[in-house]
Write a protein that holds these residues in place. Structure first.
Motif, PDB file in Angstrom:
ATOM      1  N   ASN A 174     -47.805 -35.945 -12.043  1.00 17.06           N
ATOM      2  CA  ASN A 174     -47.227 -36.621 -11.228  1.00 17.06           C
ATOM      3  C   ASN A 174     -46.269 -37.433 -11.872  1.00 17.06           C
ATOM      4  OD1 ASN A 174     -49.276 -35.815  -9.302  1.00 17.06           O
ATOM      5  ND2 ASN A 174     -50.846 -37.633 -10.091  1.00 17.06           N
ATOM      6  N   VAL A 175     -44.933 -37.262 -11.225  1.00 18.95           N
ATOM      7  CA  VAL A 175     -43.922 -38.194 -11.510  1.00 18.95           C
ATOM      8  C   VAL A 175     -43.485 -39.304 -10.330  1.00 18.95           C
ATOM      9  CG1 VAL A 175     -41.573 -38.072 -12.151  1.00 18.95           C
ATOM     10  CG2 VAL A 175     -42.900 -36.318 -12.731  1.00 18.95           C
ATOM     11  N   PHE A 176     -43.817 -40.465 -10.740  1.00 19.10           N
ATOM     12  CA  PHE A 176     -43.376 -41.603  -9.869  1.00 19.10           C
ATOM     13  C   PHE A 176     -42.068 -42.237 -10.125  1.00 19.10           C
ATOM     14  CE2 PHE A 176     -47.970 -41.319 -10.384  1.00 19.10           C
ATOM     15  CZ  PHE A 176     -48.463 -41.492  -9.100  1.00 19.10           C
ATOM     16  N   ILE A 177     -41.443 -42.333  -9.028  1.00 23.96           N
ATOM     17  CA  ILE A 177     -40.181 -43.220  -9.218  1.00 23.96           C
ATOM     18  C   ILE A 177     -39.917 -44.538  -8.285  1.00 23.96           C
ATOM     19  CG2 ILE A 177     -38.750 -41.085  -9.933  1.00 23.96           C
ATOM     20  CD1 ILE A 177     -37.458 -40.941  -7.239  1.00 23.96           C
ATOM     21  N   ALA A 178     -39.403 -45.254  -8.617  1.00 27.83           N
ATOM     22  CA  ALA A 178     -39.085 -46.703  -7.885  1.00 27.83           C
ATOM     23  C   ALA A 178     -37.665 -46.658  -7.888  1.00 27.83           C
ATOM     24  CB  ALA A 178     -39.697 -47.735  -8.746  1.00 27.83           C
ATOM     25  N   GLY A 179     -37.366 -47.507  -6.633  1.00 30.80           N
ATOM     26  CA  GLY A 179     -36.235 -47.631  -6.161  1.00 30.80           C
ATOM     27  C   GLY A 179     -35.850 -48.523  -4.938  1.00 30.80           C
ATOM     28  N   SER A 180     -34.705 -48.443  -4.439  1.00 34.23           N
ATOM     29  CA  SER A 180     -34.581 -49.197  -3.129  1.00 34.23           C
ATOM     30  C   SER A 180     -35.229 -48.731  -1.905  1.00 34.23           C
ATOM     31  CB  SER A 180     -33.102 -49.429  -2.809  1.00 34.23           C
ATOM     32  OG  SER A 180     -32.632 -48.254  -2.780  1.00 34.23           O
ATOM     33  N   GLY A 181     -35.886 -47.597  -2.128  1.00 32.24           N
ATOM     34  CA  GLY A 181     -36.524 -46.824  -1.025  1.00 32.24           C
ATOM     35  C   GLY A 181     -38.176 -47.047  -1.267  1.00 32.24           C
ATOM     36  N   GLY A 182     -38.599 -47.710  -2.218  1.00 37.72           N
ATOM     37  CA  GLY A 182     -39.951 -47.933  -2.639  1.00 37.72           C
ATOM     38  C   GLY A 182     -40.370 -47.057  -3.700  1.00 37.72           C
ATOM     39  N   VAL A 183     -41.554 -46.489  -3.414  1.00 34.72           N
ATOM     40  CA  VAL A 183     -41.999 -45.667  -4.543  1.00 34.72           C
ATOM     41  C   VAL A 183     -42.178 -43.993  -4.057  1.00 34.72           C
ATOM     42  CG1 VAL A 183     -44.062 -44.980  -5.933  1.00 34.72           C
ATOM     43  CG2 VAL A 183     -43.291 -47.465  -5.752  1.00 34.72           C
ATOM     44  N   ASN A 184     -41.621 -42.954  -4.738  1.00 39.82           N
ATOM     45  CA  ASN A 184     -41.680 -41.688  -4.368  1.00 39.82           C
ATOM     46  C   ASN A 184     -42.410 -40.802  -5.524  1.00 39.82           C
ATOM     47  OD1 ASN A 184     -39.874 -41.111  -1.974  1.00 39.82           O
ATOM     48  ND2 ASN A 184     -39.190 -42.664  -3.093  1.00 39.82           N
ATOM     49  N   LEU A 185     -43.244 -39.936  -5.091  1.00 44.77           N
ATOM     50  CA  LEU A 185     -44.065 -39.265  -5.943  1.00 44.77           C
ATOM     51  C   LEU A 185     -43.734 -37.726  -5.999  1.00 44.77           C
ATOM     52  CD1 LEU A 185     -46.711 -38.372  -7.840  1.00 44.77           C
ATOM     53  CD2 LEU A 185     -47.974 -38.594  -5.529  1.00 44.77           C
ATOM     54  N   SER A 186     -43.497 -36.927  -7.051  1.00 44.91           N
ATOM     55  CA  SER A 186     -43.498 -35.537  -7.071  1.00 44.91           C
ATOM     56  C   SER A 186     -44.494 -34.929  -8.131  1.00 44.91           C
ATOM     57  CB  SER A 186     -41.967 -35.153  -7.694  1.00 44.91           C
ATOM     58  OG  SER A 186     -41.790 -33.722  -7.758  1.00 44.91           O
ATOM     59  N   THR A 187     -45.012 -33.812  -7.512  1.00 43.98           N
ATOM     60  CA  THR A 187     -46.282 -33.364  -8.220  1.00 43.98           C
ATOM     61  C   THR A 187     -45.814 -31.724  -8.570  1.00 43.98           C
ATOM     62  OG1 THR A 187     -47.151 -32.205  -6.106  1.00 43.98           O
ATOM     63  CG2 THR A 187     -47.800 -34.311  -6.849  1.00 43.98           C
TER      64      THR A 187
END
Length: 208
Positions: free
Chosen positions: A20-33
């Motif tokens: 699980n890779v989580f990123i944070a930015g101006s659009g909130g939180v996104n996840l890639s598996t």
């Protein structure tokens, strides 16, 4: 070489847990598996979509926001819950760090810290009729599955028999603690460690 996914910009923070890779930015939180091949938005419950920082410990993920304080997720970001005790509800969080059993939060009001145990499944201990949650904040006590109105402190003194649980941040629920006898003037308490029951004697008595 380096590849770029400009649709996710800006990226303020990245944390990884297994695949699980989580990123944070101006659009909130996104996840890639799948190693960044595709991304899923995980913003349900976030107090602000501008997420400035992330931190992860086991199954617990913290998200700091620009104007909504800090949120926590216990299910890989599917649902976020604000945990702003000690902060203002509009605090700007710039960074989050976890060291051992402590969570450090850098915000516009200064440096804050919380015990990581506040964000784990609570346990209940008892001293007579007084029940204590292992979590120092975020508690809500229940009796027979029903909310005990106003019972949000770390400790709660039982006033009637039944099955008590405590829920932390609306998500983490303790095992049940059963009080089978509760009468006044208690002189001793016997705890059955197998069934987590306490019996208070003598019975009957005059008040507690």
């Amino acid at each position: 070489g380096i590849t770029n996914n400009s649709t996710l910009r800006p990226v303020n923070s990245i944390v990884v847990s297994g695949t699980n890779v989580f990123i944070a930015g101006s659009g909130g939180v996104n996840l890639s598996t799948n190693n960044g091949g595709t991304w899923t938005s995980l913003n349900t419950g976030l107090t602000d979509s501008q997420v400035t920082s992330l931190a992860i410990s086991g199954s617990i993920i913290f998200a700091g926001t620009n104007a909504g304080g800090i949120c926590v997720s216990f299910n890989n970001g599917v649902l976020w819950t604000p945990v702003n005790e000690g902060l203002t509800s509009t605090s700007s969080v710039s960074s989050i760090g976890i060291s051992g059993s402590t969570v450090f939060i850098g915000a516009d009001g200064g440096l804050y810290k919380r015990a990581l145990s506040d964000f784990t499944t609570p346990t209940i201990s008892a001293n007579g009729a007084t029940l204590t949650s292992s979590a120092s904040s975020g508690n809500q006590w229940y009796l027979n599955g029903n909310i005990v109105t106003g019972a949000t402190s770390q400790t709660y003194t039982a006033t009637q028999t039944g099955s008590y649980t405590v829920k932390v941040y609306g998500t983490l629920t303790s095992t049940t603690y059963n009080i089978t006898s509760l009468t006044g003037g208690a002189t001793s308490v016997i705890k059955n460690t197998v069934n987590a029951e306490i019996n208070i004697y003598p019975n009957p008595t005059t008040g507690i």
